[in-house]
Design a protein around this motif. Sequence first.
Motif, PDB file in Angstrom:
ATOM      1  N   GLY A 181       6.113 -23.003  32.839  1.00 48.17           N
ATOM      2  CA  GLY A 181       5.303 -22.415  33.908  1.00 48.17           C
ATOM      3  C   GLY A 181       5.119 -24.530  34.338  1.00 48.17           C
ATOM      4  O   GLY A 181       4.215 -24.864  33.383  1.00 48.17           O
ATOM      5  N   GLY A 183       3.350 -26.008  36.375  1.00 49.58           N
ATOM      6  CA  GLY A 183       2.329 -26.538  37.260  1.00 49.58           C
ATOM      7  C   GLY A 183       1.138 -27.805  36.000  1.00 49.58           C
ATOM      8  O   GLY A 183       1.411 -28.157  35.907  1.00 49.58           O
ATOM      9  N   ALA A 184       0.157 -27.587  36.813  1.00 48.25           N
ATOM     10  CA  ALA A 184      -0.631 -28.517  35.731  1.00 48.25           C
ATOM     11  C   ALA A 184      -0.420 -29.592  34.352  1.00 48.25           C
ATOM     12  O   ALA A 184      -0.198 -30.399  34.181  1.00 48.25           O
ATOM     13  CB  ALA A 184      -2.365 -28.756  36.871  1.00 48.25           C
ATOM     14  N   ILE A 185      -0.635 -27.889  34.095  1.00 43.85           N
ATOM     15  CA  ILE A 185      -0.492 -28.036  32.261  1.00 43.85           C
ATOM     16  C   ILE A 185       0.605 -28.147  31.887  1.00 43.85           C
ATOM     17  O   ILE A 185       1.085 -29.375  31.049  1.00 43.85           O
ATOM     18  CB  ILE A 185      -1.394 -26.688  32.122  1.00 43.85           C
ATOM     19  N   GLU A 188       1.936 -31.609  32.649  1.00 43.10           N
ATOM     20  CA  GLU A 188       0.419 -33.019  32.400  1.00 43.10           C
ATOM     21  C   GLU A 188       1.018 -32.462  30.234  1.00 43.10           C
ATOM     22  O   GLU A 188       1.645 -34.362  30.043  1.00 43.10           O
ATOM     23  CB  GLU A 188      -0.904 -32.878  31.557  1.00 43.10           C
ATOM     24  N   GLU A 204      10.511 -22.616  35.195  1.00 44.78           N
ATOM     25  CA  GLU A 204       9.488 -22.260  36.034  1.00 44.78           C
ATOM     26  C   GLU A 204       9.912 -21.038  37.099  1.00 44.78           C
ATOM     27  O   GLU A 204      11.772 -20.923  37.523  1.00 44.78           O
ATOM     28  CB  GLU A 204       9.380 -23.728  37.336  1.00 44.78           C
ATOM     29  N   PHE A 205       8.971 -20.220  37.330  1.00 48.98           N
ATOM     30  CA  PHE A 205       9.348 -19.181  38.636  1.00 48.98           C
ATOM     31  C   PHE A 205       9.876 -19.340  39.604  1.00 48.98           C
ATOM     32  O   PHE A 205      10.814 -18.562  40.288  1.00 48.98           O
ATOM     33  CB  PHE A 205       8.249 -17.217  37.777  1.00 48.98           C
ATOM     34  N   LEU A 206       8.612 -20.257  39.641  1.00 48.27           N
ATOM     35  CA  LEU A 206       9.219 -20.267  41.551  1.00 48.27           C
ATOM     36  C   LEU A 206      10.302 -21.430  41.766  1.00 48.27           C
ATOM     37  O   LEU A 206      10.827 -22.090  40.958  1.00 48.27           O
ATOM     38  CB  LEU A 206       7.331 -21.217  41.976  1.00 48.27           C
ATOM     39  N   SER A 269       2.037 -22.310  29.686  1.00 46.30           N
ATOM     40  CA  SER A 269       0.885 -22.270  30.514  1.00 46.30           C
ATOM     41  C   SER A 269       1.274 -21.816  32.179  1.00 46.30           C
ATOM     42  O   SER A 269       2.023 -22.575  33.154  1.00 46.30           O
ATOM     43  CB  SER A 269       1.539 -24.336  30.813  1.00 46.30           C
ATOM     44  N   VAL A 270       0.977 -21.106  32.282  1.00 44.19           N
ATOM     45  CA  VAL A 270       1.292 -20.220  33.871  1.00 44.19           C
ATOM     46  C   VAL A 270       0.539 -20.134  34.002  1.00 44.19           C
ATOM     47  O   VAL A 270       0.139 -18.662  34.992  1.00 44.19           O
ATOM     48  CB  VAL A 270       2.494 -18.774  33.736  1.00 44.19           C
ATOM     49  N   GLY A 271      -1.341 -19.912  33.596  1.00 42.16           N
ATOM     50  CA  GLY A 271      -2.416 -20.636  34.247  1.00 42.16           C
ATOM     51  C   GLY A 271      -3.364 -19.323  33.296  1.00 42.16           C
ATOM     52  O   GLY A 271      -2.742 -19.609  33.022  1.00 42.16           O
ATOM     53  N   ARG A 272      -4.369 -19.788  34.466  1.00 41.37           N
ATOM     54  CA  ARG A 272      -5.824 -19.365  33.675  1.00 41.37           C
ATOM     55  C   ARG A 272      -5.954 -18.177  34.329  1.00 41.37           C
ATOM     56  O   ARG A 272      -6.275 -17.788  35.269  1.00 41.37           O
ATOM     57  CB  ARG A 272      -6.353 -20.750  33.706  1.00 41.37           C
ATOM     58  N   MET A 318      -9.023 -23.650  39.897  1.00 40.39           N
ATOM     59  CA  MET A 318      -9.996 -24.128  38.950  1.00 40.39           C
ATOM     60  C   MET A 318      -9.882 -25.297  38.484  1.00 40.39           C
ATOM     61  O   MET A 318      -9.518 -25.203  37.424  1.00 40.39           O
ATOM     62  CB  MET A 318      -8.829 -22.710  38.264  1.00 40.39           C
ATOM     63  N   LEU A 319     -11.049 -26.581  39.003  1.00 49.58           N
ATOM     64  CA  LEU A 319     -10.881 -27.623  38.906  1.00 49.58           C
ATOM     65  C   LEU A 319     -12.503 -27.474  38.138  1.00 49.58           C
ATOM     66  O   LEU A 319     -13.227 -27.180  38.556  1.00 49.58           O
ATOM     67  CB  LEU A 319     -10.807 -28.018  40.191  1.00 49.58           C
ATOM     68  N   ILE A 349      -5.164 -32.968  40.976  1.00 49.22           N
ATOM     69  CA  ILE A 349      -4.532 -33.686  40.807  1.00 49.22           C
ATOM     70  C   ILE A 349      -3.801 -33.755  39.684  1.00 49.22           C
ATOM     71  O   ILE A 349      -3.865 -33.077  39.036  1.00 49.22           O
ATOM     72  CB  ILE A 349      -5.761 -35.028  39.791  1.00 49.22           C
ATOM     73  N   TYR A 351      -1.732 -35.075  36.173  1.00 49.56           N
ATOM     74  CA  TYR A 351      -1.722 -36.394  35.190  1.00 49.56           C
ATOM     75  C   TYR A 351      -0.167 -37.346  34.870  1.00 49.56           C
ATOM     76  O   TYR A 351      -0.817 -37.370  33.645  1.00 49.56           O
ATOM     77  CB  TYR A 351      -3.517 -36.703  34.931  1.00 49.56           C
TER      78      TYR A 351
END
Length: 468
Positions: A181, A183-185, A188, A204-206, A269-272, A318-319, A349, A351
């Motif tokens: 995944g 994404g953000a996690i 980072e 990454e799947f996408l 890290s595929v989402g929450r 989810m921020l 964001i 980071y």
Amino acid sequence: MEKFDVVIIGSGPGGYIAAIRSGQLGLKTALVEKDKELGGTCLNVGCIPSKALLTSSDHFTFVKKEAAKHGIVTDGARVDLAKMQERKDKVVKTFNSGVRSLMKTNKVTVFTGFGTITAPGKVSVKSANGDTQEIEAKNIVIATGSAATELPFAKFDGKMIVSSTEALEFKETPKKLLVIGAGAIGLELGSVWNRLGSEVTALEFLPRIAIGFDLELSNLLQRLLTAQGITFHLETKVSAVKVDNGHATVTAVKNGEELKFEADKVLVSVGRRPFSDALGAEKVGVAFDEKRRIKVDKHFRTNVDGIYAIGDVIAGPMLAHKAEDEGIACVEIIAGKAGHVNYEAIAGIIYTNPELAGVGLTEEQAKEQGIDYRVGRFPFRANSRALCSDDVEGMVKFVADAKTDRILGAHILHHTASELIAEAVSVIEFGGSSEDIGRTTHSHPTLSEAVKEAALNVEKRALHIMNR
Ligand code: NAI
């Protein structure tokens, strides 16, 4: 049974900020937290410790790769990971005690234990030693946040297959870290361990990284992270993770071809997912949507009188800052005031270095929505301060309405994007135009001039680049 005006369940940024505001408004407030420390995911195992490690690992990269350019000799630099982790833990502890003392100064009563809604207006708190306390609440605010999503074929074991929580705690730098995944996690924490010496591969799947952010800047970020040493496999579907004797083998399919990856840690890290397990909300009749998020109206009211919900447990990004502002608005509404959150002015964001920040519509979203828009871009390479700092990667991009010039979106890729985006957020909040920013005097030499120049370039009149 002790009675409160407001009982907030969950002490993350949504919950503890709501508690502070509630206390400020003179409401008798309780905050219920299942964990020993206050602050929730963000403070304890999320935003704060990750930013501490991102900063430390960024300093190491500077020492190793950049310092020499500035005439600074740093031969033999190495990482003392235990010390780095210790500093991170100290940052978290400092914030923990800060939040606790804020509860005191705002006269918020803290209950440590698992909160369950037993009936509308009633919360039971079960502490670790099994003691149960019943409290009464005129209003209950559910702020229970989210938990990492598991893959059915790769359940977290906390050692080899880990979530962000454990990936912040590694005692040794993994030789090979596989990230599922991008994404953000994933980006980072992949960055942290890549900088500290891991061989990082992200699946990454996408067909792209950093979903939700402007595509042009995401693609640029991918190129820069690749140059930093992270290997990306896009359009890659992970189908199995096998752990054997301290070693993981990950199977994935890319373009119809089966690929195998070896790793000594796998970060999923595929989402929450929204977290409301064992809360009792369903039992008292609170309605959920198809994604297990608590349904609320514009005033954060659930369908049950006196029960509200905010943050990751309801719809929306989810921020932490979204949860905070919902917490404030929610208790203001409870206090009879006009609380409000402008969802069009919430920045996201990532980071990494450079950081990727975006607010409002991406160019793709403007296109999809059939909006007649104009784009203004400006590269940091043409910004004097970026040259002085040797921090030239990235650009600023505005998406503005072609007729009214109202700013629809702003996107920044730069080492300091998380700070620079704030100007665009404020102007969007005021419904401002690109001309508003273009005509505002920005100090020289500063990175913020790149924001002004990109705004000017909506009308193709940036000053420090050639325009046709
Ligand atoms: P995310 O939703 O940002 O990214 C997950 C990625 O995993 C997506 O690109 C998705 O396509 C991919 N994916 C899903 N299943 C997959 C599979 N089986 N194989 C390969 N790829 C797969 O989720 P992430 O990074 O876990 O973050 C969770 C939440 O926490 C997000 O809502 C994020 O906004 C928030 N967060 C925000 C941060 C920040 O603001 N800096 C930092 C960390 C998290």
